[in-house]
Design a protein around this motif. Sequence first.
Motif, PDB file in Angstrom:
ATOM      1  N   ALA A  57      10.644   1.732  -6.815  1.00  0.00           N
ATOM      2  CA  ALA A  57      10.480   0.930  -8.004  1.00  0.00           C
ATOM      3  C   ALA A  57      10.472  -0.522  -8.027  1.00  0.00           C
ATOM      4  N   ARG A  58      11.909  -0.769  -7.402  1.00  0.00           N
ATOM      5  CA  ARG A  58      12.099  -2.161  -7.132  1.00  0.00           C
ATOM      6  C   ARG A  58      11.205  -2.793  -6.243  1.00  0.00           C
ATOM      7  N   LEU A  59      10.712  -2.166  -5.158  1.00  0.00           N
ATOM      8  CA  LEU A  59      10.067  -2.987  -4.235  1.00  0.00           C
ATOM      9  C   LEU A  59       8.781  -3.091  -4.718  1.00  0.00           C
ATOM     10  N   HIS A  60       8.112  -2.052  -5.365  1.00  0.00           N
ATOM     11  CA  HIS A  60       6.721  -2.409  -5.735  1.00  0.00           C
ATOM     12  C   HIS A  60       6.525  -3.190  -7.058  1.00  0.00           C
ATOM     13  N   ARG A  61       7.610  -3.250  -7.981  1.00  0.00           N
ATOM     14  CA  ARG A  61       7.507  -4.214  -8.880  1.00  0.00           C
ATOM     15  C   ARG A  61       7.505  -5.752  -8.653  1.00  0.00           C
ATOM     16  N   ARG A  62       8.253  -5.840  -7.293  1.00  0.00           N
ATOM     17  CA  ARG A  62       8.089  -7.547  -6.751  1.00  0.00           C
ATOM     18  C   ARG A  62       7.095  -7.527  -5.983  1.00  0.00           C
ATOM     19  N   SER A  63       6.164  -6.556  -5.603  1.00  0.00           N
ATOM     20  CA  SER A  63       5.014  -6.992  -4.985  1.00  0.00           C
ATOM     21  C   SER A  63       3.995  -7.427  -5.962  1.00  0.00           C
ATOM     22  N   THR A  64       3.209  -8.398  -5.143  1.00  0.00           N
ATOM     23  CA  THR A  64       2.179  -9.007  -6.187  1.00  0.00           C
ATOM     24  C   THR A  64       1.097  -7.919  -6.507  1.00  0.00           C
ATOM     25  N   LEU A  65       0.715  -7.154  -5.797  1.00  0.00           N
ATOM     26  CA  LEU A  65      -0.147  -6.022  -6.116  1.00  0.00           C
ATOM     27  C   LEU A  65       0.156  -4.840  -5.362  1.00  0.00           C
ATOM     28  N   THR A  66       0.083  -3.584  -6.012  1.00  0.00           N
ATOM     29  CA  THR A  66       0.316  -2.488  -5.269  1.00  0.00           C
ATOM     30  C   THR A  66      -1.041  -1.476  -5.398  1.00  0.00           C
ATOM     31  N   LEU A  67      -1.477  -1.115  -4.131  1.00  0.00           N
ATOM     32  CA  LEU A  67      -2.603  -0.323  -4.074  1.00  0.00           C
ATOM     33  C   LEU A  67      -1.855   1.224  -3.787  1.00  0.00           C
ATOM     34  N   ALA A  68      -2.657   2.131  -4.688  1.00  0.00           N
ATOM     35  CA  ALA A  68      -2.050   3.649  -4.536  1.00  0.00           C
ATOM     36  C   ALA A  68      -3.644   4.504  -4.310  1.00  0.00           C
ATOM     37  N   VAL A  93       0.818  -1.167   0.072  1.00  0.00           N
ATOM     38  CA  VAL A  93      -0.062   0.053   0.017  1.00  0.00           C
ATOM     39  C   VAL A  93       0.936   1.396   0.156  1.00  0.00           C
ATOM     40  N   TYR A  94       0.854   2.004  -1.172  1.00  0.00           N
ATOM     41  CA  TYR A  94       1.657   3.016  -1.516  1.00  0.00           C
ATOM     42  C   TYR A  94       0.952   4.330  -0.518  1.00  0.00           C
ATOM     43  N   GLN A  95       1.694   4.868   0.525  1.00  0.00           N
ATOM     44  CA  GLN A  95       1.012   6.100   1.165  1.00  0.00           C
ATOM     45  C   GLN A  95       1.844   7.209   1.521  1.00  0.00           C
ATOM     46  N   THR A  96       3.232   6.819   1.443  1.00  0.00           N
ATOM     47  CA  THR A  96       4.020   7.939   1.827  1.00  0.00           C
ATOM     48  C   THR A  96       5.184   8.230   0.555  1.00  0.00           C
ATOM     49  N   ASP A  97       5.082   9.474  -0.133  1.00  0.00           N
ATOM     50  CA  ASP A  97       6.019   9.791  -1.152  1.00  0.00           C
ATOM     51  C   ASP A  97       7.204   9.967  -0.821  1.00  0.00           C
ATOM     52  N   VAL A  98       8.113   9.221  -0.502  1.00  0.00           N
ATOM     53  CA  VAL A  98       9.514   9.119   0.057  1.00  0.00           C
ATOM     54  C   VAL A  98      10.388   9.935  -0.837  1.00  0.00           C
ATOM     55  N   VAL A  99       9.968   9.734  -2.200  1.00  0.00           N
ATOM     56  CA  VAL A  99      10.727  10.416  -3.283  1.00  0.00           C
ATOM     57  C   VAL A  99      10.648  11.835  -3.263  1.00  0.00           C
ATOM     58  N   ALA A 100       9.451  12.494  -2.996  1.00  0.00           N
ATOM     59  CA  ALA A 100       9.237  13.919  -2.862  1.00  0.00           C
ATOM     60  C   ALA A 100       9.887  14.369  -1.635  1.00  0.00           C
TER      61      ALA A 100
END
Length: 659
Positions: A146-157, A120-127
Amino acid sequence: MRVALLAESFLPHMNGVTGSVLQVLKHLQREGHEALVIAARSGDADPERTASLHGAQEALLRSVPLPSYPQVRVVFARAARLTAILREFRPDVVHLASPFVLGWQGLAAADALHVPVVSVYQTDVVAYARRYGLPRATAVAEAHVARLHRRSTLTLAPSSASIGQLEALGVDRVRRWGRGVDGDRFHPDRRSDAWRARTAGADRIIGYVGRLAPEKQVADLKALTGIDDARLVIVGDGPSRPELERLLPDAVFTGHLGGTELAEAVASFDVFVHPGESETFGQTLQEALASGVPVVATGAGGPLDLVRSSVDGWLYRPGDLVDLRARVSDLLGDDAKRRAFGVAAREGVRDRTWEVLCRQLVEHYEDARRLRPIDDALLLRGAIRPDVPAATSSARSWSTYVALGDSITEGLCDASRMPAGNYRGWADRLAQLLAHTTRAPGPFRFANLAVRSRRVRDLVDEQLPRALELRPDLVSILMGANDLVGHTVDVRALAAQVERSVRALRDAGSDVLLVTPFLPHRRAARLLARRFAAYNSELRRIARDTGSILLDLDSQPAIGEPEMWAADKVHLRSRGHRFLAYRAADVLGVPDAEALSGLDAAFHVDDDPAPSGGWLTRDVLPWLWRRVRGRTAGDGILAKHTAYVDLPTGEGRSRVRAT
């Protein structure tokens, strides 16, 4: 279901991540699921903390505080330790809440156990890294996310902006999942004249709620000083508070508020302001709207999806503090407008409850459980994994649509409410959905060039040339199954023919909806699964390389269920065609396609007529006889719509129009 939640941030530190996790735990307990929370150890256990876990187990790990922000703690646990914890709990799914450090280690542990992961993507650490002026850290953060979320089965934003950000980093399989709001706690009735008088006297209140840190850009609120009869009230705490108190000496700083105290404060504001440009969502905005308070927010990130500019608030130009001041002054200076915006704000969030959002979350868990075995099997063969389409905000304004394919797209066996000998099919159903949502003037025009038994060579030689003559805005291609069930097949050569066809259509200016072929969930079909998987992997590459829209049915396992298939066991029945049409509508951005699908199904008791005769004599023997004679079921059959059919966007009848 057994759910392990790894929380990058958790109690006693309250923020958006912690709040979301607590709501999820509450829902899981209510629905009878078992949960485990893995988080940083911080302080001693207390009864209130235990009660807030809603029956979940807890595994706390050693952590260290961030030097500049001690409320935030970082866990450096070994993956082996996390693997042991997960192995003992035996989760069906791992939920990573705003993953970064702990989330990466948890992902490795879940992979070791072949457990599906929903991130679950909640914090924009890049920004945040960019805001703190750390260019090298920004590049590292982008690569890590990018690496973490590409390896996840599903990403929720949580918003369209965050989905776009992840997709720009090359993250696939992203779905929209927002945040719920407690409409009972955050309610206009919480407004308190006594609180207003204590806090700001007779002045109108411009309010802000949130963490006081550089990335929140609270210092931008200096632009609001000096507005007549108005007082700035800042609710929250954080490392920037001393500096902000010096910068904004006339503002009221309440410190951290929670529970009913927070709800009372928010409802007592006249205008809520939000200057941060790096919000993936903006939960405090939603709470203000639920409280009947109009919002003025920057037109970037999460607020774009939450604030309806000129309806329940204003979106000002990012970085334009003159515009910020003008928007706030506009609402403070017009009591009638401010009241109208407040009523619209409350109405706009009425259905955004945590109950609805958490039910959606459990559905995402189920999708991840279906997808993980497929991912593992494809990984062994070096294939591209199936992609789950992200939700889109609205359909593009197509006015002409041409469907290419074989018997599935022709509509064979979909006789629901059709005259004898006629078939409807998923593409015809999709055309009607698009016709009712198009913004283009005039009728919606549709042609279906699909014919049963056709192969990819027929796509290239017959259907593609006619499609190019029709010059459609949108073309769908579902083709290849008849080739893949043959005695031998060169999958790469087959896909290369499809790719040439797609590129020809794209070069001609058409959008292309590419649909992956699929198999029923039957034992005999397993013999063909490897071919279909390899071919569909090629289609994913083609869609990516040509900018086509992909409906990846490997990520929709329900299409293979027996109830979707007709009595002949090789074609879809009406239910299957409806399912396929609405999945296509969803990926094309038709508003509320999922809800419409459920409504459509409620009006159908599957009215497919019961076939006469047995499967062997009715379906198998005629097929064998045609094969022996070198014939196909499509010999002598013409496409049902070789010319455009005009579908009215309102009431009226379709009419054939020669082209």
